[in-house]
Scaffold this motif. Sequence first.
Motif, PDB file in Angstrom:
ATOM      1  N   SER A  33       0.842  -1.205   0.000  1.00 35.39           N
ATOM      2  CA  SER A  33       0.000   0.000   0.000  1.00 35.39           C
ATOM      3  C   SER A  33       0.868   1.242   0.000  1.00 35.39           C
ATOM      4  N   ASP A  34       0.317   2.295  -0.551  1.00 31.83           N
ATOM      5  CA  ASP A  34       0.999   3.587  -0.546  1.00 31.83           C
ATOM      6  C   ASP A  34       0.772   4.333   0.759  1.00 31.83           C
ATOM      7  N   ALA A  35      -0.350   4.043   1.418  1.00 27.70           N
ATOM      8  CA  ALA A  35      -0.695   4.774   2.643  1.00 27.70           C
ATOM      9  C   ALA A  35      -1.747   4.007   3.426  1.00 27.70           C
ATOM     10  N   GLU A  36      -1.777   4.313   4.723  1.00 26.12           N
ATOM     11  CA  GLU A  36      -2.787   3.774   5.626  1.00 26.12           C
ATOM     12  C   GLU A  36      -3.848   4.842   5.838  1.00 26.12           C
ATOM     13  N   LEU A  37      -5.100   4.447   5.899  1.00 22.11           N
ATOM     14  CA  LEU A  37      -6.217   5.355   6.130  1.00 22.11           C
ATOM     15  C   LEU A  37      -6.887   4.929   7.428  1.00 22.11           C
ATOM     16  N   TYR A  38      -6.927   5.844   8.402  1.00 23.14           N
ATOM     17  CA  TYR A  38      -7.474   5.527   9.715  1.00 23.14           C
ATOM     18  C   TYR A  38      -8.495   6.566  10.133  1.00 23.14           C
ATOM     19  N   GLY A  39      -9.443   6.146  10.961  1.00 22.02           N
ATOM     20  CA  GLY A  39     -10.254   7.078  11.721  1.00 22.02           C
ATOM     21  C   GLY A  39      -9.444   7.513  12.932  1.00 22.02           C
ATOM     22  N   ARG A  40      -9.936   8.484  13.642  1.00 22.04           N
ATOM     23  CA  ARG A  40      -9.198   9.035  14.779  1.00 22.04           C
ATOM     24  C   ARG A  40      -8.877   7.972  15.832  1.00 22.04           C
ATOM     25  N   VAL A  41      -9.866   7.170  16.216  1.00 23.20           N
ATOM     26  CA  VAL A  41      -9.670   6.193  17.284  1.00 23.20           C
ATOM     27  C   VAL A  41      -8.594   5.177  16.895  1.00 23.20           C
ATOM     28  N   THR A  42      -8.671   4.626  15.696  1.00 20.87           N
ATOM     29  CA  THR A  42      -7.675   3.643  15.251  1.00 20.87           C
ATOM     30  C   THR A  42      -6.304   4.292  15.130  1.00 20.87           C
ATOM     31  N   PHE A  43      -6.250   5.504  14.584  1.00 21.07           N
ATOM     32  CA  PHE A  43      -4.973   6.210  14.469  1.00 21.07           C
ATOM     33  C   PHE A  43      -4.315   6.376  15.833  1.00 21.07           C
ATOM     34  N   GLU A  44      -5.084   6.830  16.809  1.00 13.98           N
ATOM     35  CA  GLU A  44      -4.511   7.053  18.136  1.00 13.98           C
ATOM     36  C   GLU A  44      -4.065   5.744  18.781  1.00 13.98           C
TER      37      GLU A  44
END
Length: 190
Positions: A39-50
């Motif tokens: 993948s070129d990038a990860e896409l997260y919502g706020r909760v998963t990112f944190e």
Amino acid sequence: MRPLRYAINVTLDGCVHHEAGVAPDDELMRFWTDQMDNSDAELYGRVTFEMMREAWKRPDDGVWPDWMDAGEQEFADTLDRAKKYVVSNTLDEVDWNAELVQGDLAEAVRRLKEQPGKGLSVGGVALSRSLADLGLIDEYIFVVHPIVAGHGPYLFEGLRERIGLELVERREFRSGAVAQVYRRAEESGE
């Protein structure tokens, strides 16, 4: 157009809590590292990112904690370097090689998909359900763990409509987990 892939661990009864499956071994960590490399990038919502940042961001001193083995360090190195997009209407800024995605979700994700590259990877629960509802996920990667959790959160809980998928790949791990890769099924017009 680059594909959007949803990748997640899930128990036999559909639980997607990050601690509900089998403990990750080197084979599973390698699988997840390979998924990021694809993948070129990860896409997260706020909760998963944190949650991911707390667990996998390189410490300020540059030294990974003692609890990490070589496979976990490789995963952490790969994720630490990866480009990340964070969908949030509550955050004002992000760090960790990330960029905020705000405004109309469908339009923002379509713009990301239109860029050239290998693909985008999305994880988590709420954002992925929203993207599935919008018809924006092209591929689904489920690592099914041989456990019945007996609790949630559950995979796609609250999804508005059924999504037809076709199995394109299957891989068994020594732990008993099975990776299943699906693509959206072609509409049959029925």
